[in-house]
Design a protein around this motif. Structure first.
Motif, PDB file in Angstrom:
ATOM      1  N   GLU A  99     -23.372 -17.776  20.254  1.00 57.81           N
ATOM      2  CA  GLU A  99     -23.426 -17.095  21.540  1.00 57.81           C
ATOM      3  C   GLU A  99     -24.361 -17.821  22.503  1.00 57.81           C
ATOM      4  OE1 GLU A  99     -24.557 -13.115  20.525  1.00 57.81           O
ATOM      5  OE2 GLU A  99     -22.568 -12.604  19.751  1.00 57.81           O
ATOM      6  N   THR A 100     -25.480 -18.303  21.994  1.00 57.43           N
ATOM      7  CA  THR A 100     -26.416 -19.063  22.826  1.00 57.43           C
ATOM      8  C   THR A 100     -25.760 -20.341  23.321  1.00 57.43           C
ATOM      9  OG1 THR A 100     -28.275 -18.175  21.561  1.00 57.43           O
ATOM     10  CG2 THR A 100     -28.694 -20.132  22.885  1.00 57.43           C
ATOM     11  N   LEU A 101     -25.029 -20.993  22.445  1.00 55.37           N
ATOM     12  CA  LEU A 101     -24.330 -22.223  22.829  1.00 55.37           C
ATOM     13  C   LEU A 101     -23.311 -21.944  23.930  1.00 55.37           C
ATOM     14  CD1 LEU A 101     -23.978 -25.243  22.195  1.00 55.37           C
ATOM     15  CD2 LEU A 101     -22.264 -24.593  20.507  1.00 55.37           C
ATOM     16  N   VAL A 102     -22.592 -20.838  23.835  1.00 49.98           N
ATOM     17  CA  VAL A 102     -21.620 -20.474  24.867  1.00 49.98           C
ATOM     18  C   VAL A 102     -22.332 -20.225  26.196  1.00 49.98           C
ATOM     19  CG1 VAL A 102     -20.015 -18.649  25.589  1.00 49.98           C
ATOM     20  CG2 VAL A 102     -19.867 -19.591  23.289  1.00 49.98           C
ATOM     21  N   GLU A 103     -23.487 -19.539  26.145  1.00 51.30           N
ATOM     22  CA  GLU A 103     -24.241 -19.271  27.374  1.00 51.30           C
ATOM     23  C   GLU A 103     -24.709 -20.569  28.027  1.00 51.30           C
ATOM     24  OE1 GLU A 103     -27.434 -16.628  26.389  1.00 51.30           O
ATOM     25  OE2 GLU A 103     -26.076 -15.017  25.791  1.00 51.30           O
ATOM     26  N   VAL A 104     -25.205 -21.497  27.217  1.00 49.61           N
ATOM     27  CA  VAL A 104     -25.689 -22.763  27.768  1.00 49.61           C
ATOM     28  C   VAL A 104     -24.524 -23.560  28.351  1.00 49.61           C
ATOM     29  CG1 VAL A 104     -26.781 -24.970  27.193  1.00 49.61           C
ATOM     30  CG2 VAL A 104     -27.725 -22.859  26.285  1.00 49.61           C
TER      31      VAL A 104
ATOM     32  N   GLU B 152     -29.552 -29.917  25.837  1.00 48.86           N
ATOM     33  CA  GLU B 152     -29.673 -28.647  25.120  1.00 48.86           C
ATOM     34  C   GLU B 152     -28.395 -28.324  24.352  1.00 48.86           C
ATOM     35  OE1 GLU B 152     -30.824 -25.499  27.743  1.00 48.86           O
ATOM     36  OE2 GLU B 152     -32.875 -26.255  27.946  1.00 48.86           O
ATOM     37  N   VAL B 153     -27.249 -28.584  24.951  1.00 51.67           N
ATOM     38  CA  VAL B 153     -25.976 -28.322  24.277  1.00 51.67           C
ATOM     39  C   VAL B 153     -25.865 -29.175  23.015  1.00 51.67           C
ATOM     40  CG1 VAL B 153     -23.468 -28.661  24.457  1.00 51.67           C
ATOM     41  CG2 VAL B 153     -24.702 -27.484  26.268  1.00 51.67           C
ATOM     42  N   SER B 154     -26.211 -30.447  23.132  1.00 53.59           N
ATOM     43  CA  SER B 154     -26.096 -31.321  21.957  1.00 53.59           C
ATOM     44  C   SER B 154     -27.092 -30.898  20.871  1.00 53.59           C
ATOM     45  CB  SER B 154     -26.294 -32.778  22.335  1.00 53.59           C
ATOM     46  OG  SER B 154     -27.592 -33.003  22.835  1.00 53.59           O
TER      47      SER B 154
END
Length: 185
Positions: free
Chosen positions: A38-43, A121-123
């Protein structure tokens, strides 16, 4: 006051014990991975918004460049016609537009920095998510192995204890028989 604190300690320890028993490692790991996803989707959605803002700013910059060029052309035309006052007004408008262009270029630089930061941040999050999924498999296998070993150990110890008590009772009966034989003689 110590009675109440002891009661609070007892209640807290019993609640913690119940929570520990109720906690399922598989579900907890799945929950952690879900939160990471979920955090990855937000970022990623933040990154998409920054990309959209960058495209909008780029389009606005191109429009302003075209408009500045038109004002420059108007100023040249006014000079060729001998209208210096119109040329100054056109150049003034061009300078105003160029100031806006500089502000947009500064915004684009900021957006590029934000985008680079979000991509990093995504990577990093993707790498951590991959690591967590790999660890999930390992931890689940370890949990299953430990549970299986515990069951086996309990079985072995139970049977060993049962055998020991059976042998002990057997020897006790033999002693009772021998003592009975001694007394009968």
């Amino acid at each position: 006051m110590s009675i109440f604190s002891r009661m609070a300690d007892i209640i807290n320890s019993n609640i913690n014990s119940m929570l520990d028993k109720a906690e399922d490692p598989q579900k907890m790991i799945r929950l952690i991975i879900q939160e990471m996803e979920e955090t990855l989707v937000e970022v990623r959605s933040s990154s998409a918004r920054v990309i959209a803002d960058k495209k909008t700013a780029t389009r606005k910059l191109v429009q302003l460049q075209d408009e500045a060029q038109r004002w420059e052309d108007k100023a040249r035309l006014a000079i060729s016609k001998g209208r210096e006052d119109l040329a100054r007004a056109a150049l003034s408008e061009k300078q105003s537009i160029e100031a806006d262009m500089q502000a947009i270029e500064a915004d684009l630089t900021t957006l590029d920095e934000q985008l680079d930061h979000l991509n990093d941040e995504v990577s990093q999050l993707q790498q951590k998510l991959n690591d967590a999924k790999a660890k999930q498999k390992t931890l689940l296998m370890r949990h299953k192995t430990v549970n299986d070993r515990m069951k086996v150990k309990r079985q072995i110890h139970r049977e060993a204890l049962d055998d020991a008590f059976v042998k002990f009772e057997h020897f006790e009966r033999r002693m009772d028989n021998l003592e009975g034989q001694v007394e009968s003689m």
